[in-house]
Write a protein that holds these residues in place. Structure first.
Motif, PDB file in Angstrom:
ATOM      1  N   LEU A   1      62.643  44.781  71.104  1.00  0.00           N
ATOM      2  CA  LEU A   1      62.465  46.157  71.535  1.00  0.00           C
ATOM      3  C   LEU A   1      63.255  47.107  70.629  1.00  0.00           C
ATOM      4  N   THR A   2      64.433  46.683  70.214  1.00  0.00           N
ATOM      5  CA  THR A   2      65.262  47.509  69.336  1.00  0.00           C
ATOM      6  C   THR A   2      64.535  47.829  68.030  1.00  0.00           C
ATOM      7  N   ASP A   3      63.823  46.847  67.469  1.00  0.00           N
ATOM      8  CA  ASP A   3      63.086  47.076  66.221  1.00  0.00           C
ATOM      9  C   ASP A   3      61.959  48.086  66.443  1.00  0.00           C
ATOM     10  N   ALA A   4      61.270  47.997  67.565  1.00  0.00           N
ATOM     11  CA  ALA A   4      60.221  48.973  67.879  1.00  0.00           C
ATOM     12  C   ALA A   4      60.824  50.360  68.086  1.00  0.00           C
ATOM     13  N   MET A   5      61.974  50.440  68.728  1.00  0.00           N
ATOM     14  CA  MET A   5      62.641  51.723  68.932  1.00  0.00           C
ATOM     15  C   MET A   5      63.036  52.331  67.592  1.00  0.00           C
ATOM     16  N   GLN A   6      63.453  51.488  66.657  1.00  0.00           N
ATOM     17  CA  GLN A   6      63.814  51.971  65.312  1.00  0.00           C
ATOM     18  C   GLN A   6      62.597  52.607  64.651  1.00  0.00           C
ATOM     19  N   LYS A   7      61.414  52.045  64.862  1.00  0.00           N
ATOM     20  CA  LYS A   7      60.184  52.620  64.306  1.00  0.00           C
ATOM     21  C   LYS A   7      59.918  54.009  64.891  1.00  0.00           C
ATOM     22  N   LEU A   8      60.242  54.212  66.169  1.00  0.00           N
ATOM     23  CA  LEU A   8      60.059  55.531  66.779  1.00  0.00           C
ATOM     24  C   LEU A   8      60.923  56.586  66.093  1.00  0.00           C
ATOM     25  N   LEU A   9      62.081  56.169  65.606  1.00  0.00           N
ATOM     26  CA  LEU A   9      62.992  57.115  64.956  1.00  0.00           C
ATOM     27  C   LEU A   9      62.432  57.672  63.651  1.00  0.00           C
ATOM     28  N   VAL A  10      61.503  56.946  63.021  1.00  0.00           N
ATOM     29  CA  VAL A  10      60.917  57.402  61.765  1.00  0.00           C
ATOM     30  C   VAL A  10      60.151  58.707  61.976  1.00  0.00           C
ATOM     31  N   SER A  11      59.477  58.821  63.113  1.00  0.00           N
ATOM     32  CA  SER A  11      58.624  59.999  63.347  1.00  0.00           C
ATOM     33  C   SER A  11      59.131  60.922  64.448  1.00  0.00           C
ATOM     34  N   GLY A  12      60.266  60.601  65.051  1.00  0.00           N
ATOM     35  CA  GLY A  12      60.747  61.444  66.143  1.00  0.00           C
ATOM     36  C   GLY A  12      62.212  61.207  66.428  1.00  0.00           C
ATOM     37  N   SER A  13      62.643  61.746  67.540  1.00  0.00           N
ATOM     38  CA  SER A  13      64.043  61.612  67.916  1.00  0.00           C
ATOM     39  C   SER A  13      64.179  60.690  69.116  1.00  0.00           C
ATOM     40  N   MET A  14      65.389  60.195  69.293  1.00  0.00           N
ATOM     41  CA  MET A  14      65.730  59.358  70.436  1.00  0.00           C
ATOM     42  C   MET A  14      67.180  59.651  70.793  1.00  0.00           C
ATOM     43  N   TYR A  15      67.474  59.593  72.069  1.00  0.00           N
ATOM     44  CA  TYR A  15      68.814  59.898  72.538  1.00  0.00           C
ATOM     45  C   TYR A  15      69.391  58.717  73.302  1.00  0.00           C
ATOM     46  N   GLY A  16      70.697  58.658  73.306  1.00  0.00           N
ATOM     47  CA  GLY A  16      71.424  57.689  74.102  1.00  0.00           C
ATOM     48  C   GLY A  16      72.287  58.446  75.086  1.00  0.00           C
ATOM     49  N   CYS A  17      72.402  57.909  76.279  1.00  0.00           N
ATOM     50  CA  CYS A  17      73.221  58.521  77.325  1.00  0.00           C
ATOM     51  C   CYS A  17      74.291  57.520  77.742  1.00  0.00           C
ATOM     52  N   ARG A  18      75.557  57.861  77.483  1.00  0.00           N
ATOM     53  CA  ARG A  18      76.641  57.010  77.973  1.00  0.00           C
ATOM     54  C   ARG A  18      76.684  57.194  79.478  1.00  0.00           C
ATOM     55  N   VAL A  19      76.206  56.192  80.171  1.00  0.00           N
ATOM     56  CA  VAL A  19      76.011  56.339  81.608  1.00  0.00           C
ATOM     57  C   VAL A  19      77.339  56.317  82.352  1.00  0.00           C
TER      58      VAL A  19
ATOM     59  N   ARG B   1      53.273  47.428  65.925  1.00  0.00           N
ATOM     60  CA  ARG B   1      53.585  47.403  64.490  1.00  0.00           C
ATOM     61  C   ARG B   1      54.855  46.613  64.168  1.00  0.00           C
ATOM     62  N   THR B   2      55.512  46.076  65.175  1.00  0.00           N
ATOM     63  CA  THR B   2      56.797  45.410  64.978  1.00  0.00           C
ATOM     64  C   THR B   2      56.600  43.918  64.707  1.00  0.00           C
ATOM     65  N   GLU B   3      57.180  43.467  63.615  1.00  0.00           N
ATOM     66  CA  GLU B   3      57.150  42.042  63.266  1.00  0.00           C
ATOM     67  C   GLU B   3      58.214  41.301  64.073  1.00  0.00           C
ATOM     68  N   ARG B   4      58.049  40.015  64.168  1.00  0.00           N
ATOM     69  CA  ARG B   4      59.059  39.187  64.832  1.00  0.00           C
ATOM     70  C   ARG B   4      60.371  39.311  64.065  1.00  0.00           C
ATOM     71  N   GLY B   5      61.465  39.428  64.803  1.00  0.00           N
ATOM     72  CA  GLY B   5      62.776  39.611  64.200  1.00  0.00           C
ATOM     73  C   GLY B   5      63.738  38.530  64.631  1.00  0.00           C
ATOM     74  N   LYS B   6      64.908  38.955  65.071  1.00  0.00           N
ATOM     75  CA  LYS B   6      65.958  38.037  65.484  1.00  0.00           C
ATOM     76  C   LYS B   6      65.415  37.035  66.514  1.00  0.00           C
ATOM     77  N   ASN B   7      65.745  35.780  66.343  1.00  0.00           N
ATOM     78  CA  ASN B   7      65.290  34.688  67.218  1.00  0.00           C
ATOM     79  C   ASN B   7      63.772  34.542  67.237  1.00  0.00           C
ATOM     80  N   ASN B   8      63.098  35.012  66.177  1.00  0.00           N
ATOM     81  CA  ASN B   8      61.642  34.930  66.053  1.00  0.00           C
ATOM     82  C   ASN B   8      60.925  35.611  67.223  1.00  0.00           C
ATOM     83  N   GLU B   9      61.518  36.667  67.751  1.00  0.00           N
ATOM     84  CA  GLU B   9      60.945  37.424  68.861  1.00  0.00           C
ATOM     85  C   GLU B   9      60.682  38.857  68.413  1.00  0.00           C
ATOM     86  N   ILE B  10      59.724  39.505  69.066  1.00  0.00           N
ATOM     87  CA  ILE B  10      59.536  40.934  68.848  1.00  0.00           C
ATOM     88  C   ILE B  10      60.640  41.633  69.631  1.00  0.00           C
TER      89      ILE B  10
END
Length: 181
Positions: A136-154, A125-134
């Motif tokens: 991953l960050t844009d797709a991850m943003q779509k996941l946030l609409v319907s669920g949660s996501m976490y970041g781990c400072r490694v 469902r992700t349109e081409r974005g920065k640098n005319n590429e799909i």
């Protein structure tokens, strides 16, 4: 999940097409390790294992994070979130390669992810974005609409081997750790 990760991860790294990756992952969570980065853990737990630990507590996708200086935020996807436990962030939004002035934080994606299979539909469902590429960050943003996501400072250091300079610096630093050198 943890016991299968090594074998599944190796097989996933060999796959190059999204359709093959979707088939391989099936309905299981899986890890993505970008090939232009080497991560050196500062603990007895590998960086990907640190992400798996957060995934097992949250049952949600997890991204590795590292804090970068302001002048480097434009090189990475940047997360905006709330720290819910030491080093773990509930992500509200993310921006792909923002300018230092518009970056929501300095928490950069560090080339390691644990996803659920829902990422594939988000990519579709992700349109081409920065640098005319799909992105991953844009797709991850779509996941946030319907669920949660976490970041781990490694707990570890990122080595960017995607450039000649970064590759050379990494090689020298790792080489100097060896007693024969």
């Amino acid at each position: 999940f943890s016991q299968k990760l090594g074998t599944k991860l190796w097989n996933l790294l060999k796959l190059s097409r999204k359709r093959q990756a979707r088939y391989f992952a099936g309905n299981e969570p899986f890890a993505v390790l970008l090939g232009d980065t080497v991560m050196d853990s500062h603990t007895d737990r590998p960086v990907t294992g640190q992400l798996v630990d957060v995934f097992e507590r949250t049952s949600s996708p997890v991204v590795a994070l590292e804090e970068v200086p302001p002048e480097r935020v434009s090189k990475y996807g940047i997360a905006d979130g709330t720290e819910v436990e030491p080093g773990v962030f509930s992500i509200r939004r993310m921006v792909e390669k923002p300018s230092p002035e518009t970056a929501p934080s300095r928490l950069a994606f560090a080339a390691r992810y644990v996803f659920t299979p829902e990422i594939f539909d988000a990519l579709d469902r992700t349109e081409r974005g920065k640098n005319n590429e799909i992105q991953l960050t844009d797709a991850m943003q779509k996941l946030l609409v319907s669920g949660s996501m976490y970041g781990c400072r490694v707990k570890g250091k990122r080595y960017d081997i995607g450039s000649k300079n970064g590759f050379l610096k990494s090689t020298v630093e790792f080489g100097l750790r060896r007693p024969e050198f």
